[in-house]
Design a protein around this motif. Structure first.
Motif: not given
Length: 727
Positions: A170-188
């Motif tokens: 909530s206080c982290f300046y990033c791009w919205t497209e940063d998170l989905p691939p990072a989550l998909n790369s770590q399914p567990n």
């Protein structure tokens, strides 16, 4: 028969188990520190029971971090000095970064929750391997995102900490497209996540529909999902019916769901004179909302701040009570037609939002057709409300709000009234008189309407039996004899309560007292807010705080904390009519020790102003004058800003005025300033903690030559720490 008594038993004679439980129950940090000074035994017990710690030293001193807090499970490294710099930066260049990371692990081996200012991924590369057992992580970054590949911010964290359950961005300046691939790369890891907080004002357009679908698909066990998005169909990736259904399908275990339009984060306050309807309607169907509610039976907290019209919403809201029986907190933004009581054809049957009888917290924002009748219906149906917020509803008045307060007298402890055209400071406080002795937290707008404005209205008295209202809340739904017209004429509740009356309260606009209220001995009801501990105020630029007491807040004996937000453009304004804003008037509150003075949305010229206009320094003098009369211990101050240069700077007059507040122990300036201005603060005898935080988006990348840089902060803190603190 004589009896010999031994020596008196002292607290230190208690068994260690009991004494440690007592010390563990103490939450105040300074009180715990005082307990640790009693004796060595208490010191060991205090250190052994401390579970949360926030490090506030200089990053260069991490090699001296104490090793006695081995039970700490939550560690906050986001506030180390100099603020906003990478954890392993040039400030500690003479010490190996890996050694510092190892020392942190040695000092805090039990950490499972970490908060970190991650300006770049280097800090996580070193710290994540030290605590692979992390379950909660909060990342903070107000500076611009570095030039790194998408998702690189999360790679070291996700690779080494597979047990993460909660991720707060909530206080982290990033791009919205940063998170989905990072989550998909770590399914567990994604499958283990139970909380994901993505309510971030730095996302100008929020997460797109396909990104939300991807995130929820990767995290099927989420129980708390908070996300900023866009409901306006004119934008690519807007949230539609398909998005809402995908959330309920992918994450059926959700207990907390917040969907907030990003424009609501950037412009939280609207225009009180606005009609309430936006230009565009949200592409959300009532049937879709019902289907989403059906798919989320475990829901306990729901926020839908849409910022686009959702019309005739009562049909969907009626289903919340049956589809989501555990729902306790609800916030709606731009929902219209929330209950039928707003319509011309009135009957006694409760519907819409008034059917959510289990609600304990309710917030209604920008509902264009919400009227006094609607408020009364809400109070009748939602009789357990402890927290109620209303914002941007121009049709409600002191009559409806006062009646709601009467109906909820037994439960209501927190109220927020904001941006409502007919509810200024005086009328809001007048409406809340029925619960004046119960309110603990309060927000009002300092729009100084006069008593005469509503005293001139035709007096209307509402009589009802509060002892019966809770029982009648449900039974009245089936009584065809009750109607709102009779209620406004003062006969509705009176007729129903004649057979069983224990205590009757009367609400009359032209009377400042209530039957059954507390009197001061002369028949006049006092204006004491017996339980008010927290007060929040909004005030427009150039307005005075002085009328606050006469508006109805003259006596608040237990008020401890106040937050004042000042908003507006002062570039086109002339010099203030008075020399001071009115902070000195707050000295009437004897226990006031904490203040948040937020001038961050006061816009002006930080440097030389155009001819005929003032820069921001006279305005800062205006707002801070009189602060020396207050016995504050903690102060958070947001200086005014110049948006053209993206700068919030503490001026020379404001530094001098802050130095006159001799009781301060903690001072946090949410901006920057010149190094020699900070020297003024050394005059405060008990000042223990000072920090400059540029925590606004985007934080300036490079410090100006005349302002505080890393070396400047270190020099000031060294001088501050060398002083002898009396207590």
């Amino acid at each position: 028969m004589s009896r010999t008594f031994g020596a008196a038993t002292a607290l230190s004679d208690l068994p260690d188990v009991l004494l440690s439980n007592i010390i563990a129950a103490v939450s105040d940090t300074r009180s715990r520190n005082a307990a640790a000074l009693v004796c060595r035994k208490w010191l060991l017990l205090e250190r052994a029971t401390r579970s949360s710690l926030s490090l506030r030293g200089n990053v260069r001193d991490l090699v001296f971090v104490p090793t006695c807090f081995r039970s700490v499970s939550h560690l906050d490294l986001s506030l180390l000095s100099p603020w906003g710099h990478p954890l392993f930066s040039s400030a500690a260049a003479d010490v190996d970064a890996a050694l510092i990371a190892a020392l942190l692990h040695r000092a805090f081996p039990s950490v499972t929750s970490l908060t970190l200012y991650a300006r770049n991924p280097s800090g996580l590369h070193l710290l994540a391997p030290q605590w692979p057992q992390l379950t909660k992580v909060k990342l903070v970054r107000w500076h611009q995102r570095p030039h790194i590949p998408p998702g690189a911010d999360f790679t070291p964290l996700f690779e080494h900490c597979q047990s993460i359950l909660s991720l707060d961005l909530s206080c982290f300046y990033c791009w919205t497209e940063d998170l989905p691939p990072a989550l998909n790369s770590q399914p567990n890891l994604s499958a283990n996540l139970t909380k994901l907080d993505l309510i971030n004002p730095s996302f100008a357009e929020g997460f797109k529909s396909e990104e939300i679908t991807s995130i929820t698909s990767a995290c099927p066990n989420l129980k708390q999902f908070l996300v900023a998005c866009m409901f306006d169909h004119r934008y690519i990736g807007f949230v539609s019916d398909e998005t809402l259904l995908s959330i309920s399908t992918n994450c059926p275990k959700l207990s907390v769901l917040h969907l907030v339009d990003s424009s609501a984060l950037l412009n939280p306050r609207g225009d009180p004179n606005d009609e309430g309807f936006t230009d565009e309607d949200a592409v959300i169907g009532i049937a879709t909302l019902i289907d989403m509610f059906t798919g989320l039976p475990m829901l306990e907290e729901l926020v839908l701040d849409v910022c686009s019209n959702v019309r005739e919403s009562r049909l969907a809201l009626e289903q919340l009570n049956t589809k989501c029986p555990k729902l306790r907190s609800l916030k709606l933004g731009q929902f219209h037609g929330v209950c039928k009581a707003n319509e011309a054809s009135l009957d006694s049957r409760l519907d819409g939002i008034a059917m959510c009888q289990g609600l304990e917290a309710l917030s209604i924002k920008n509902s264009a057709d919400l009227t006094d009748l609607g408020l009364i219906a809400v109070a009748r149906g939602c009789s357990k409300l402890a927290k109620f917020e209303v914002q941007g509803c121009r049709k409600i008045t002191v009559r409806g709000m006062g009646t709601l307060a009467c109906l909820l007298r037994r439960t209501l402890v927190e109220v927020k009234i904001s941006c409502c055209k007919n509810l200024g400071a005086v009328s809001s406080l007048k409406a809340l008189e029925p619960v004046r002795d119960r309110i603990e937290r309060l927000h009002i707008d300092c729009v100084w309407d006069s008593v005469e404005q509503f005293e001139a209205l035709k007096g209307v008295e509402y009589n009802f039996d509060l002892n019966k209202s809770e029982e009648a809340g449900v039974s009245m739904n089936k009584q065809s004899g009750f109607n709102f017209t009779n209620f406004f004429e003062g006969t509705g509740y009176e007729e129903m309560g004649r057979s069983k009356k224990k205590c009757k309260y009367s609400y009359d606009l032209n009377c400042s007292s209530m039957e059954g209220g507390d009197e001061n001995g002369n028949g006049v009801c006092g204006k004491t807010w017996d339980r008010l501990q927290y007060l929040s105020l909004w005030i427009g630029v150039g307005e005075l705080l002085s009328p606050l007491a006469t508006a109805g807040l003259e006596n608040c004996p237990v008020l401890e904390e106040i937050r004042i937000k000042i908003e507006g453009d002062c570039r086109d304004r002339s010099k203030p009519s008075e020399p001071a804003f009115g902070l000195s008037n707050l000295d009437r509150y004897p226990r006031l020790t904490k203040m948040h003075l937020d001038c961050g949305d006061t816009i002006g010229y930080a440097h030389t102003a155009p001819s005929g206009q003032m820069d921001l320094s006279p305005w800062e003098r205006f707002y801070l004058s009189g602060i020396r009369y207050l016995s504050l211990r903690e102060l958070d101050y947001w200086p005014p800003q110049d948006r053209d240069v993206n700068q919030r700077t503490l001026s020379l007059p404001s530094a001098g005025l802050l130095a006159e507040c001799f009781t301060l122990r903690k001072l946090f300036i949410h901006g920057t300033t010149n190094e020699h201005f900070m020297k003024f603060l050394l005059r405060i005898p008990n000042l223990r903690d000072v920090q400059l935080r540029e925590d606004y988006y985007p934080a300036p990348e490079n410090d100006m030559s005349t302002e505080m840089r890393a070396d400047s902060c270190s020099r000031f803190e060294d001088e501050l720490n060398r002083r002898n603190i009396p207590d």
